[in-house]
Design a protein around this motif. Sequence first.
Motif: not given
Length: 562
Positions: A329-333, A350-355
């Motif tokens: 999960v990537l969270v950003m302002g 936010a974005l949900i994905g694979e790393f």
Amino acid sequence: MRRQKMRLALGTRVEFWATSKEPNSDEFQFRVLQGDQLLWGVKRFSEFSEFYSYHHREAGDVEFEWDEGRTEFTWAYAYDPRSVSKTGITVLEFGERLVERTGSEIDGWCAADTQRPRLHFSPVRGWMNDPNGLCKVGDVWHLFYQFHPGGTDWGPMHWGHATSLDLCAWLHMPVFLRPEQNLARLGATGGAFSGSAFRDRDGKIKFYYTERLPAYDLFANYREVQKIAEPGRDLINAERITTVLEIRPEGVKHDFRDPKVWWDEAANAYRMILGASMYGDPAVLLYGSDDGLEWQYLGLLYRAPVNFREEGARAVECPDFFLLEDKWVLVMGFVGHIEAATRRHNLLYALIGEFINDRFVPDTPELQLLDFGTDYYAMQSFEAEGRQIAFAWLFNWEYRKPDGSAYSGEMSLPRVLSLSEDKKKICMLPAIEVDEHYVAIPLAMDQSGGYSLPGRPIEIRLSGSLQDSKLVATTGGELAFEVGVVDDILSIRLAQDDGSIEYVAELGSGQDLRLFHDCGIVEIFADGGAVCGTRRGYVNIEPDRLEITSSARVEVFERNPE
């Protein structure tokens, strides 16, 4: 001059920030005395807010001497390093007399402020913004935060610190980080900006953070570097600070901050992300290291679509990146961003994905709006006890706290993050500690579907169909807040709103809603936490009447600490 005794234990430290109202005075403006012996003193304070620290050498009574007419003490406290982790600091007020407050006395003084929320953490005095360095060590939760001890407006950044055994009742601790230079004297801003806690493979806690070097323009041409602060016993002081990253990649200007660090098992190395902009587009940078000290730029983790730059976004700030269940999960302002359709400011996405192989691949490019109310910002999360727990700063620059308050800024309730059943959304709900710490007392409803409110925090729960539901709270007949669901759209309006900004979210077929109101703070959790909305108001903040229209099951509770 005022003079008053205080008993100090061996090793006690007295720390304070002060300015002079008469900077050209030739007499001592502050002294610590033992009989006729001068133990420590300040000949003259300056016109700038400055930090002072006195280390007491022997146990016994001392006398403090000061002139409140010539000196302004903006933040002062004493503590014994050997016991402060158990007792917290003793807040000192140098006025017509010296007032000491510790533990429950601080809590009582804060609670006496009818304008101060009761369920949400706030500093005793001064300005607070982003949560920092969140972690749990043993049984103790640690909350660090951006802090300006020199006043109730944003200024040179420090790290405040508080601890808790239950995420709800907090002890105030000494200031943990200060700017590397006296910025007020330089006429500059900057200081110890945001960062996060990291537990190394040897179990040691370290804090990676950004130092903004002396800055003379809030929007351009400043310099930001990354540092590590290594704490001493009980995380009370930063004992060693090391600069670990100064060089920015090509295409990155001044915004280069807010590190989040983790040990990446797949790479068998350290990884760090930073908020920035790349050739004008808000972006998240990825760095790697073998030892946590020497860092190499690995490339972009994320670059925002061009519409964000066109809509005023200057950079990503306070990015968060973590594994939740089996997804990354990537969270950003996006600082400066104004959403075109609703005119909302600085939303959190936010974005949900694979790393995989140092590449983040979102499941979908569509950003999830984490909170539709805009006053839930600079969120930071951390893993503890198998939960991903988050706090955020309850503030947006659209509205300011009225003058005259001893402080500015509150934290959200602690939230636990999870994934929806289909793993397409991040859900946020209050941590179980909120229900355990704050007793829920049911309020009786009258025949009109209305409630008389107690002038204390409340919680509203709706279960069932939310369509055409309406909640209206008033103070003396004037609007405090209104929440409604019409055509699957959830909205909130406060007394201070003029209609130029729409605070709305698509609710769909959600069957549940929880709303907390605490002295002007509204936190909404709907559809199992998949839809959240947070607002901070400053008008009609103590509603005395609540009217609810809904086909759902309704419960209203007064919320009080145990």
